[in-house]
Design a protein around this motif. Structure first.
Motif, mmCIF file in Angstrom:
data_model
loop_
_atom_site.group_PDB
_atom_site.id
_atom_site.type_symbol
_atom_site.label_atom_id
_atom_site.label_comp_id
_atom_site.label_asym_id
_atom_site.label_seq_id
_atom_site.Cartn_x
_atom_site.Cartn_y
_atom_site.Cartn_z
ATOM 1 N N SER A 1 0.835 -1.193 0.000
ATOM 2 C CA SER A 1 0.000 0.000 0.000
ATOM 3 C C SER A 1 0.875 1.252 0.000
ATOM 4 O O SER A 1 1.981 1.268 0.545
ATOM 5 C CB SER A 1 -0.922 0.022 1.221
ATOM 6 O OG SER A 1 -0.210 0.383 2.377
ATOM 7 N N SER A 2 0.369 2.325 -0.600
ATOM 8 C CA SER A 2 1.138 3.570 -0.693
ATOM 9 C C SER A 2 1.413 4.171 0.676
ATOM 10 O O SER A 2 2.460 4.771 0.901
ATOM 11 C CB SER A 2 0.373 4.577 -1.565
ATOM 12 O OG SER A 2 -0.911 4.847 -1.015
ATOM 13 N N THR A 3 0.473 4.004 1.602
ATOM 14 C CA THR A 3 0.645 4.546 2.961
ATOM 15 C C THR A 3 1.796 3.858 3.679
ATOM 16 O O THR A 3 2.644 4.508 4.310
ATOM 17 C CB THR A 3 -0.644 4.366 3.782
ATOM 18 O OG1 THR A 3 -1.727 5.029 3.127
ATOM 19 C CG2 THR A 3 -0.475 4.952 5.182
ATOM 20 N N ILE B 1 4.272 2.164 2.290
ATOM 21 C CA ILE B 1 5.526 2.455 1.582
ATOM 22 C C ILE B 1 6.067 3.820 1.984
ATOM 23 O O ILE B 1 7.262 3.988 2.220
ATOM 24 C CB ILE B 1 5.304 2.379 0.057
ATOM 25 C CG1 ILE B 1 5.067 0.924 -0.360
ATOM 26 C CG2 ILE B 1 6.512 2.949 -0.685
ATOM 27 C CD1 ILE B 1 4.632 0.759 -1.800
ATOM 28 N N SER B 2 5.183 4.802 2.078
ATOM 29 C CA SER B 2 5.585 6.155 2.476
ATOM 30 C C SER B 2 6.181 6.154 3.880
ATOM 31 O O SER B 2 7.188 6.805 4.145
ATOM 32 C CB SER B 2 4.375 7.090 2.414
ATOM 33 O OG SER B 2 4.715 8.383 2.869
ATOM 34 N N THR C 1 9.920 1.542 -5.109
ATOM 35 C CA THR C 1 9.212 2.526 -4.304
ATOM 36 C C THR C 1 9.868 2.741 -2.952
ATOM 37 O O THR C 1 9.551 3.688 -2.249
ATOM 38 C CB THR C 1 7.756 2.077 -4.066
ATOM 39 O OG1 THR C 1 7.767 0.819 -3.406
ATOM 40 C CG2 THR C 1 7.005 1.982 -5.365
#
Length: 265
Positions: free
Chosen positions: A96-98, A100-101, A132
């Motif tokens: 998920s992008s969250t 990964i961030s 990423t």
């Protein structure tokens, strides 16, 4: 914001876990769920914190860390006091992008670059989107150079101090040193450094407090991951802002100096 760590119910039926002693099972669960854990599975965990949170003594902690290193489940760096849970990302998805961030932010603060390289290798093995997670190399090298310069300056300052300086300061201001107190001072110097132990004692003297007050300060610093005087100054500033905020919301609040903390002793 509350943080949660998930432990799958199959944990208790895992072949490796089934062969562990009760003490090892408890310690393994602790490593996966303690308050210092991170999204990437690499985080700073001083042995002093493990002592406080688990109730184990240093000898037991060293024994358990060594066992799990031998089992291939963790890595531990005594210098940076960082730990890596080798199988963490295998059981904690990072697509998920969250997530990964969050991981990208965490990776920038990790001191042991060998842990980062191993994490990247594991990401590739488990098919995670490694691109990423990449950190800009130029930025990383610049940050590393700045850290090395700061560490070198701090090292030079600390080399001018020794446990003898700490012991002399204690005897001059708090009383004679018995074997227990000598061991306590040595442990704190090893966990933090001479400069921080001296600073804690000086703060106790300013407040007219006994050694127990300085000991409470050192516990708080260790818990918050303080490693340098610069970290202490940042903590002082945070405390000052908090007190000012309380004073603004309630003018009847008791006013304290920047260095006066509510330590139990």
């Amino acid at each position: 914001m509350a943080k949660y760590r998930q432990v799958h119910v199959d944990f208790w039926q895992d072949g490796f876990v089934l062969d562990l002693t009760p003490e090892e099972k408890y310690f393994y669960i602790y490593l996966m769920t303690n308050s210092k854990t991170s999204q990437c599975g690499i985080y700073e965990l001083p042995k002093r914190i493990i002592e406080t949170e688990t109730g184990y003594n240093r000898e037991t902690i060293d024994k358990l860390l060594s066992r799990f290193i031998e089992y291939g489940k963790i890595r531990y760096d005594d210098k940076t006091k960082e730990i890596m849970l080798v199988n963490w990302i295998r059981y904690n998805a990072i697509k998920s992008s969250t997530v990964i961030s969050c991981m990208k932010k965490e990776l920038k603060s990790i001191k042991n670059k060998g842990f980062i390289r191993e994490l990247i290798t594991l990401c590739i093995r488990y098919g995670y989107p490694i691109s990423t997670l990449s950190i800009d190399q130029g930025e990383e090298e610049e940050q590393e150079e700045e850290r090395e310069q700061e560490e070198e300056q701090e090292k030079e300052q600390q080399e001018n101090m020794s446990i003898a300086d700490v012991s002399d300061f204690y005897q001059q201001n708090f009383g004679m040193i018995n074997p227990f107190m000598s061991e306590t001072l040595i442990t704190w110097v090893n966990d933090l450094n001479c400069e921080l132990v001296l600073e804690a004692m000086k703060r106790a003297l300013v407040q007219g407090k006994p050694w127990k007050y300085a000991n409470s300060i050192l516990k708080e610093w260790a818990k918050k991951g303080v490693r340098t005087i610069k970290d202490v100054q940042a903590l002082d500033e945070e405390f000052r802002r908090k007190r000012e905020g309380q004073a603004n919301s309630n003018s009847s609040n008791k006013t304290k100096s920047e260095s006066e903390y509510d330590y139990d002793f």
